[in-house]
Design a protein around this motif. Structure first.
Motif, PDB file in Angstrom:
ATOM      1  N   ARG A 147       0.924   4.134  -2.841  1.00  0.00           N
ATOM      2  CA  ARG A 147       0.752   5.560  -2.531  1.00  0.00           C
ATOM      3  C   ARG A 147       1.886   6.376  -3.145  1.00  0.00           C
ATOM      4  O   ARG A 147       1.664   7.457  -3.699  1.00  0.00           O
ATOM      5  CB  ARG A 147       0.720   5.742  -1.017  1.00  0.00           C
ATOM      6  CG  ARG A 147       0.657   7.192  -0.562  1.00  0.00           C
ATOM      7  CD  ARG A 147       0.795   7.275   0.954  1.00  0.00           C
ATOM      8  NE  ARG A 147       0.691   8.655   1.418  1.00  0.00           N
ATOM      9  CZ  ARG A 147       1.694   9.530   1.427  1.00  0.00           C
ATOM     10  NH1 ARG A 147       2.883   9.156   0.979  1.00  0.00           N
ATOM     11  NH2 ARG A 147       1.509  10.752   1.866  1.00  0.00           N
TER      12      ARG A 147
ATOM     13  N   ARG B 141       2.910   4.254 -17.398  1.00  0.00           N
ATOM     14  CA  ARG B 141       2.948   3.220 -16.371  1.00  0.00           C
ATOM     15  C   ARG B 141       4.311   2.529 -16.261  1.00  0.00           C
ATOM     16  O   ARG B 141       4.434   1.537 -15.556  1.00  0.00           O
ATOM     17  CB  ARG B 141       1.889   2.149 -16.656  1.00  0.00           C
ATOM     18  CG  ARG B 141       0.453   2.634 -16.605  1.00  0.00           C
ATOM     19  CD  ARG B 141      -0.525   1.460 -16.665  1.00  0.00           C
ATOM     20  NE  ARG B 141      -0.503   0.663 -15.429  1.00  0.00           N
ATOM     21  CZ  ARG B 141       0.144  -0.479 -15.286  1.00  0.00           C
ATOM     22  NH1 ARG B 141       0.875  -0.981 -16.292  1.00  0.00           N
ATOM     23  NH2 ARG B 141       0.100  -1.135 -14.160  1.00  0.00           N
TER      24      ARG B 141
ATOM     25  N   LEU C 110      -5.042  11.311  -3.100  1.00  0.00           N
ATOM     26  CA  LEU C 110      -5.778  12.333  -3.828  1.00  0.00           C
ATOM     27  C   LEU C 110      -4.768  13.321  -4.396  1.00  0.00           C
ATOM     28  O   LEU C 110      -3.602  13.305  -4.001  1.00  0.00           O
ATOM     29  CB  LEU C 110      -6.747  13.061  -2.876  1.00  0.00           C
ATOM     30  CG  LEU C 110      -7.806  12.171  -2.204  1.00  0.00           C
ATOM     31  CD1 LEU C 110      -8.533  12.981  -1.132  1.00  0.00           C
ATOM     32  CD2 LEU C 110      -8.788  11.646  -3.227  1.00  0.00           C
TER      33      LEU C 110
ATOM     34  N   GLN D  93       0.827  -1.205   0.000  1.00  0.00           N
ATOM     35  CA  GLN D  93       0.000   0.000   0.000  1.00  0.00           C
ATOM     36  C   GLN D  93       0.863   1.258   0.000  1.00  0.00           C
ATOM     37  O   GLN D  93       0.548   2.245  -0.670  1.00  0.00           O
ATOM     38  CB  GLN D  93      -0.917  -0.005   1.216  1.00  0.00           C
ATOM     39  CG  GLN D  93      -2.002  -1.062   1.170  1.00  0.00           C
ATOM     40  CD  GLN D  93      -2.764  -1.154   2.484  1.00  0.00           C
ATOM     41  OE1 GLN D  93      -2.203  -0.926   3.559  1.00  0.00           O
ATOM     42  NE2 GLN D  93      -4.039  -1.480   2.405  1.00  0.00           N
TER      43      GLN D  93
ATOM     44  N   GLU E 145      -1.892  -0.245  -8.787  1.00  0.00           N
ATOM     45  CA  GLU E 145      -2.974   0.673  -9.135  1.00  0.00           C
ATOM     46  C   GLU E 145      -4.231   0.344  -8.344  1.00  0.00           C
ATOM     47  O   GLU E 145      -4.943   1.251  -7.890  1.00  0.00           O
ATOM     48  CB  GLU E 145      -3.249   0.620 -10.628  1.00  0.00           C
ATOM     49  CG  GLU E 145      -2.145   1.262 -11.459  1.00  0.00           C
ATOM     50  CD  GLU E 145      -2.396   1.151 -12.946  1.00  0.00           C
ATOM     51  OE1 GLU E 145      -3.170   0.256 -13.347  1.00  0.00           O
ATOM     52  OE2 GLU E 145      -1.817   1.954 -13.706  1.00  0.00           O
ATOM     53  N   ARG E 146      -4.516  -0.937  -8.162  1.00  0.00           N
ATOM     54  CA  ARG E 146      -5.690  -1.322  -7.367  1.00  0.00           C
ATOM     55  C   ARG E 146      -5.523  -0.875  -5.924  1.00  0.00           C
ATOM     56  O   ARG E 146      -6.468  -0.370  -5.299  1.00  0.00           O
ATOM     57  CB  ARG E 146      -5.907  -2.832  -7.441  1.00  0.00           C
ATOM     58  CG  ARG E 146      -6.458  -3.326  -8.772  1.00  0.00           C
ATOM     59  CD  ARG E 146      -6.953  -4.762  -8.670  1.00  0.00           C
ATOM     60  NE  ARG E 146      -5.874  -5.680  -8.323  1.00  0.00           N
ATOM     61  CZ  ARG E 146      -5.093  -6.279  -9.214  1.00  0.00           C
ATOM     62  NH1 ARG E 146      -5.258  -6.023 -10.510  1.00  0.00           N
ATOM     63  NH2 ARG E 146      -4.155  -7.114  -8.828  1.00  0.00           N
ATOM     64  N   GLU E 147      -4.336  -1.061  -5.390  1.00  0.00           N
ATOM     65  CA  GLU E 147      -4.087  -0.651  -4.006  1.00  0.00           C
ATOM     66  C   GLU E 147      -4.204   0.857  -3.856  1.00  0.00           C
ATOM     67  O   GLU E 147      -4.724   1.363  -2.855  1.00  0.00           O
ATOM     68  CB  GLU E 147      -2.697  -1.106  -3.562  1.00  0.00           C
ATOM     69  CG  GLU E 147      -2.547  -2.615  -3.401  1.00  0.00           C
ATOM     70  CD  GLU E 147      -3.291  -3.155  -2.179  1.00  0.00           C
ATOM     71  OE1 GLU E 147      -3.782  -2.342  -1.371  1.00  0.00           O
ATOM     72  OE2 GLU E 147      -3.383  -4.390  -2.035  1.00  0.00           O
ATOM     73  N   ALA E 148      -3.721   1.598  -4.841  1.00  0.00           N
ATOM     74  CA  ALA E 148      -3.793   3.059  -4.778  1.00  0.00           C
ATOM     75  C   ALA E 148      -5.236   3.543  -4.763  1.00  0.00           C
ATOM     76  O   ALA E 148      -5.594   4.455  -4.012  1.00  0.00           O
ATOM     77  CB  ALA E 148      -3.039   3.670  -5.955  1.00  0.00           C
ATOM     78  N   LYS E 149      -6.076   2.927  -5.579  1.00  0.00           N
ATOM     79  CA  LYS E 149      -7.481   3.330  -5.637  1.00  0.00           C
ATOM     80  C   LYS E 149      -8.205   3.025  -4.331  1.00  0.00           C
ATOM     81  O   LYS E 149      -9.192   3.689  -4.004  1.00  0.00           O
ATOM     82  CB  LYS E 149      -8.174   2.623  -6.798  1.00  0.00           C
ATOM     83  CG  LYS E 149      -7.717   3.111  -8.170  1.00  0.00           C
ATOM     84  CD  LYS E 149      -8.398   2.336  -9.280  1.00  0.00           C
ATOM     85  CE  LYS E 149      -7.903   2.809 -10.653  1.00  0.00           C
ATOM     86  NZ  LYS E 149      -8.524   2.038 -11.757  1.00  0.00           N
ATOM     87  N   ALA E 150      -7.727   2.039  -3.601  1.00  0.00           N
ATOM     88  CA  ALA E 150      -8.365   1.657  -2.341  1.00  0.00           C
ATOM     89  C   ALA E 150      -7.934   2.540  -1.176  1.00  0.00           C
ATOM     90  O   ALA E 150      -8.516   2.471  -0.101  1.00  0.00           O
ATOM     91  CB  ALA E 150      -8.054   0.192  -2.020  1.00  0.00           C
TER      92      ALA E 150
ATOM     93  N   ALA F 297       1.320   6.785  -6.843  1.00  0.00           N
ATOM     94  CA  ALA F 297       0.162   7.636  -7.127  1.00  0.00           C
ATOM     95  C   ALA F 297       0.497   9.107  -6.916  1.00  0.00           C
ATOM     96  O   ALA F 297       0.057   9.969  -7.688  1.00  0.00           O
ATOM     97  CB  ALA F 297      -1.008   7.230  -6.234  1.00  0.00           C
TER      98      ALA F 297
END
Length: 247
Positions: free
Chosen positions: A96, A190, A218, A92, A208-213, A99
């Motif tokens: 972050r 990417r 932001l 995670q 990317e999935r972890e970032a969205k979660a 992102a």
């Protein structure tokens, strides 16, 4: 008859004054470039006399290096804080990191790195600071990778090499901060994430999935945000003496 009340000037400690000067220089470096960090320019920014700046920084070269170091450290602490929040996994944390280190928000710091590396060819003091910051970035990212290995989340033969590979790709992408990237293909955008997932043994798309979660991922303000300009602070009376140039 009109009357005016003279504002009482607060004499700052040497440590506080020096930090204020460096912060102002870092803000100028981020928004205008390291070439604009001069003793007179920072004096204007803080609404003080140049002699006060030269008391703490007799050489502009030292102030330039300090300005870059402060801005670069602010970037690192924003992207990869030294202390990972409780309950956040290395995966995670890395998600972050990617992102927050992409997009327009960090173009200013990317430009600053380009600027510093160019000028460091001719400025030994700045060259030493650039190398110091590069090593700090390497070590911070390598620490996250090693933690992920210890927890069984990552797999890589050499965490140090993997950290450098990731940073080299991010630097390469950041080198285009001054160019129009609107037509850049998605696989290029990417590249750093793809490399990290491959080298760390993560399934494609994991970061990317972890970032969205993560709700905290932001659009973030760039690190080393410009300090308030002197014009935004109480004005110094033209009749009041300047602050002493001594500490």
């Amino acid at each position: 008859m009109s009357s005016s009340v003279q504002r009482k000037r607060v004499r700052k400690s040497p440590e506080a004054r020096r930090a204020e000067i460096v912060d102002a220089a870092a803000a100028v470096a981020l928004t205008e470039g390291l070439e604009c960090v001069t003793l007179r320019r920072i004096a204007e920014e803080l609404d003080v006399r140049p002699g006060l700046i030269s008391h703490y920084f007799p050489s502009a070269e030292t102030l330039v290096a300090e300005a870059f170091g402060t801005a670069a450290t602010g970037e690192l602490d924003a992207l990869l804080p030294a202390d990972r929040p409780d309950g956040t996994t290395p995966t995670q944390y890395l998600a972050r990191y990617f992102a927050l280190s992409s997009g327009d928000a960090y173009d200013d710091i990317s430009r600053l790195w380009i600027n510093a590396r160019h000028l460091s060819r001719y400025r030994p003091v700045l060259r030493d600071r650039v190398e110091e910051q590069e090593l700090a970035n390497d070590a911070r990212l390598e620490g996250v990778i090693r933690d992920g290995i210890a927890r069984g989340e990552f797999r890589t033969a050499d965490p140090h090499v993997t950290a450098i590979q990731i940073l080299v790709v991010l630097d390469g992408l950041g080198a285009h901060a001054n160019a129009d990237r609107s037509n850049r293909p998605e696989p290029v955008l990417r590249m750093a994430v793809t490399l990290a997932e491959r080298e760390l043994g993560l399934p494609p798309g994991t970061l990317e999935r972890e970032a969205k979660a993560l709700p905290e991922v932001l659009p973030a303000a760039p690190s080393g945000s410009p300090a308030p300009r002197a014009a935004d602070s109480p004005a110094r009376s033209a009749d009041s003496p300047s602050e002493p140039t001594g500490p």
